[in-house]
Write a protein that holds these residues in place. Structure first.
Motif, PDB file in Angstrom:
ATOM      1  N   UNK A  17       0.921  -1.231  -0.048  1.00  0.00           N
ATOM      2  CA  UNK A  17       0.092  -0.033   0.054  1.00  0.00           C
ATOM      3  C   UNK A  17       0.819   1.373  -0.041  1.00  0.00           C
ATOM      4  N   UNK A  18       1.712   1.248   1.176  1.00  0.00           N
ATOM      5  CA  UNK A  18       2.683   2.340   0.808  1.00  0.00           C
ATOM      6  C   UNK A  18       3.622   2.560  -0.325  1.00  0.00           C
ATOM      7  N   UNK A  19       3.936   1.377  -0.864  1.00  0.00           N
ATOM      8  CA  UNK A  19       4.575   1.512  -2.395  1.00  0.00           C
ATOM      9  C   UNK A  19       3.717   1.939  -3.335  1.00  0.00           C
ATOM     10  N   UNK A  20       2.634   1.692  -3.231  1.00  0.00           N
ATOM     11  CA  UNK A  20       1.742   1.916  -4.360  1.00  0.00           C
ATOM     12  C   UNK A  20       1.444   3.419  -4.144  1.00  0.00           C
ATOM     13  N   UNK A  21       0.961   3.799  -3.157  1.00  0.00           N
ATOM     14  CA  UNK A  21       0.706   5.330  -3.150  1.00  0.00           C
ATOM     15  C   UNK A  21       2.150   6.252  -3.318  1.00  0.00           C
ATOM     16  N   UNK A  22       3.078   5.836  -2.935  1.00  0.00           N
ATOM     17  CA  UNK A  22       4.428   6.369  -3.473  1.00  0.00           C
ATOM     18  C   UNK A  22       4.832   6.557  -4.794  1.00  0.00           C
ATOM     19  N   UNK A  23       4.506   5.385  -5.573  1.00  0.00           N
ATOM     20  CA  UNK A  23       4.569   5.428  -7.035  1.00  0.00           C
ATOM     21  C   UNK A  23       3.529   6.169  -7.720  1.00  0.00           C
ATOM     22  N   UNK A  24       2.307   6.362  -7.426  1.00  0.00           N
ATOM     23  CA  UNK A  24       1.476   6.893  -7.813  1.00  0.00           C
ATOM     24  C   UNK A  24       1.676   8.637  -7.671  1.00  0.00           C
ATOM     25  N   UNK A  25       1.955   8.813  -6.340  1.00  0.00           N
ATOM     26  CA  UNK A  25       2.030  10.290  -5.933  1.00  0.00           C
ATOM     27  C   UNK A  25       3.518  10.747  -6.501  1.00  0.00           C
ATOM     28  N   UNK A  26       4.325   9.734  -6.676  1.00  0.00           N
ATOM     29  CA  UNK A  26       5.691  10.367  -7.046  1.00  0.00           C
ATOM     30  C   UNK A  26       5.684  10.520  -8.663  1.00  0.00           C
ATOM     31  N   UNK A  27       4.888   9.772  -9.374  1.00  0.00           N
ATOM     32  CA  UNK A  27       5.000  10.112 -10.693  1.00  0.00           C
ATOM     33  C   UNK A  27       4.070  11.452 -10.974  1.00  0.00           C
ATOM     34  N   UNK A  28       3.130  11.923 -10.215  1.00  0.00           N
ATOM     35  CA  UNK A  28       2.393  13.061 -10.383  1.00  0.00           C
ATOM     36  C   UNK A  28       3.255  14.253  -9.946  1.00  0.00           C
ATOM     37  N   UNK A  29       4.077  13.939  -8.845  1.00  0.00           N
ATOM     38  CA  UNK A  29       4.903  15.073  -8.252  1.00  0.00           C
ATOM     39  C   UNK A  29       6.048  15.173  -9.098  1.00  0.00           C
ATOM     40  N   UNK A  34       4.941   2.300  10.180  1.00  0.00           N
ATOM     41  CA  UNK A  34       6.236   1.625   9.971  1.00  0.00           C
ATOM     42  C   UNK A  34       6.394   0.959   8.625  1.00  0.00           C
ATOM     43  N   UNK A  35       5.383   0.022   8.417  1.00  0.00           N
ATOM     44  CA  UNK A  35       5.364  -0.937   7.125  1.00  0.00           C
ATOM     45  C   UNK A  35       5.098   0.045   6.086  1.00  0.00           C
ATOM     46  N   UNK A  36       4.148   0.949   5.942  1.00  0.00           N
ATOM     47  CA  UNK A  36       3.818   1.716   4.662  1.00  0.00           C
ATOM     48  C   UNK A  36       5.055   2.730   4.375  1.00  0.00           C
ATOM     49  N   UNK A  37       5.692   3.151   5.580  1.00  0.00           N
ATOM     50  CA  UNK A  37       6.692   4.238   5.324  1.00  0.00           C
ATOM     51  C   UNK A  37       7.906   3.441   4.553  1.00  0.00           C
ATOM     52  N   UNK A  38       8.075   2.222   4.966  1.00  0.00           N
ATOM     53  CA  UNK A  38       9.134   1.441   4.486  1.00  0.00           C
ATOM     54  C   UNK A  38       8.938   1.011   2.993  1.00  0.00           C
ATOM     55  N   UNK A  39       7.878   0.809   2.657  1.00  0.00           N
ATOM     56  CA  UNK A  39       7.358   0.262   1.390  1.00  0.00           C
ATOM     57  C   UNK A  39       7.530   1.565   0.513  1.00  0.00           C
ATOM     58  N   UNK A  40       6.853   2.642   1.195  1.00  0.00           N
ATOM     59  CA  UNK A  40       7.100   4.054   0.211  1.00  0.00           C
ATOM     60  C   UNK A  40       8.648   4.436  -0.174  1.00  0.00           C
ATOM     61  N   UNK A  41       9.301   4.413   1.061  1.00  0.00           N
ATOM     62  CA  UNK A  41      10.816   4.378   0.874  1.00  0.00           C
ATOM     63  C   UNK A  41      11.504   3.583  -0.232  1.00  0.00           C
ATOM     64  N   UNK A  42      11.210   2.347  -0.481  1.00  0.00           N
ATOM     65  CA  UNK A  42      11.641   1.711  -1.246  1.00  0.00           C
ATOM     66  C   UNK A  42      11.375   2.165  -2.786  1.00  0.00           C
ATOM     67  N   UNK A  90       7.286  11.781   0.105  1.00  0.00           N
ATOM     68  CA  UNK A  90       7.655  11.302   1.381  1.00  0.00           C
ATOM     69  C   UNK A  90       6.473  11.733   2.211  1.00  0.00           C
ATOM     70  N   UNK A  91       6.247  12.921   2.163  1.00  0.00           N
ATOM     71  CA  UNK A  91       5.369  13.813   3.036  1.00  0.00           C
ATOM     72  C   UNK A  91       3.879  13.419   2.780  1.00  0.00           C
ATOM     73  N   UNK A  92       3.763  13.349   1.499  1.00  0.00           N
ATOM     74  CA  UNK A  92       2.274  13.105   1.191  1.00  0.00           C
ATOM     75  C   UNK A  92       2.036  11.465   1.602  1.00  0.00           C
ATOM     76  N   UNK A  93       3.047  10.719   1.453  1.00  0.00           N
ATOM     77  CA  UNK A  93       2.793   9.035   1.873  1.00  0.00           C
ATOM     78  C   UNK A  93       2.737   9.117   3.397  1.00  0.00           C
ATOM     79  N   UNK A  94       3.644   9.549   4.142  1.00  0.00           N
ATOM     80  CA  UNK A  94       3.575   9.342   5.440  1.00  0.00           C
ATOM     81  C   UNK A  94       2.228  10.235   6.086  1.00  0.00           C
ATOM     82  N   UNK A  95       2.008  11.108   5.898  1.00  0.00           N
ATOM     83  CA  UNK A  95       0.886  12.195   6.159  1.00  0.00           C
ATOM     84  C   UNK A  95      -0.496  11.335   5.955  1.00  0.00           C
TER      85      UNK A  95
END
Length: 261
Positions: free
Chosen positions: A63-75, A161-169, A85-90
């Motif tokens: 879940x964290x990885x998917x959000x990071x991927x989608x938000x990262x492409x738009x950002x 913690x797990x979502x932030x780790x997935x987004x970090x990757x 990172x801020x969008x994912x963790x918040x």
């Protein structure tokens, strides 16, 4: 004066709602008598933690990885990739963590809790406890309420913690954002009140899931089919109540504490 006829379906719904509140209040009323329910609480908390920890991690990482991927492409298109990172963790802290913890508690732990209480009802264990002057709500429901609420709070922390780790990757290793920028965005946007409200929502959602599970199990039809239907109803009703409560709490919180821009 003409009397108003209440439809049977609405009458039954109001009656079940009242019984649900009665069980909740009666279960919390004897909380102070810890000696009678402490070891049952420990057993239930360990069981819930054992059956929900791995599913929460397996859900939160992608879940964290998917959000990071989608938000990262738009950002990246807007030239603000470091804000991912801020969008994912918040998002994880404010909304995803308490909801995910509550759904796992209701779906995994709550189903088992309903089945256990329903099996006790079929075997007339609840009636036997009442015959021995032992209140089954105080002995069985109270520890489950506190176990569900406590484990939900711990699971919310695990989701973050797990979502932030997935987004970090995805954000750092695949999208070339620096680790400092990934966490700096979250620190600048998060408030202490966000964490407090998240823990409060997690506690409340876990309590609601446990109340619904206990009520459905104690009032199921005395047959294996009745227990199965009670498990299904418990999961559906818990999901509906959690989403409704989340909407109300989030709305009130954003009015009281507007988010930072």
């Amino acid at each position: 004066m003409a009397t108003v006829q209440v439809p049977a379906r609405i009458h039954n719904l109001l009656g079940e709602t009242g019984e649900l509140f009665v069980i909740a209040l009666e279960g919390l009323r004897r909380t102070w008598d810890v000696r009678t329910w402490f070891w049952e609480f420990v057993e239930q908390a360990w069981f819930l933690a054992r059956v929900t920890s791995l599913p929460v991690i397996l859900v939160s990482l992608p879940l964290g990885a998917t959000v990071a991927l989608q938000v990262g492409q738009l950002a990246a298109q807007l030239g603000a990739q470091s804000a991912t990172g801020g969008a994912v963790i918040v998002g994880l802290v404010r909304e995803v963590a308490p909801i995910a913890a509550a759904l796992i508690i209701a779906g995994a732990g709550g189903a088992a809790m309903t089945a256990d209480m329903g099996a006790r009802r079929i075997r007339d264990e609840l009636s036997a406890m009442e015959a021995m002057a032992v209140n089954p709500i105080h002995r069985l429901v109270t520890p489950r309420l506190w176990a569900g609420s406590l484990v939900a709070m711990l699971l919310a922390s695990l989701v973050i913690i797990a979502g932030a780790a997935g987004g970090f990757v995805f954000n750092v290793l695949l999208q070339d954002v620096t680790p400092g920028a990934y966490f700096d965005g979250a620190v600048s946007l998060l408030q202490i009140s966000d964490l407090i409200v998240t823990l409060l929502k997690s506690w409340l959602f876990g309590l609601v899931a446990a109340i619904v599970a206990a009520y459905m199990g104690m009032n199921c039809a005395t047959s294996p089919v009745g227990v199965g239907r009670a498990v299904n109803r418990a999961i559906v009703v818990a999901f509906m109540l959690v989403f409704a409560l989340n909407y109300v709490i989030t709305t009130v919180y954003f009015v009281a504490f507007p988010p930072k821009i």
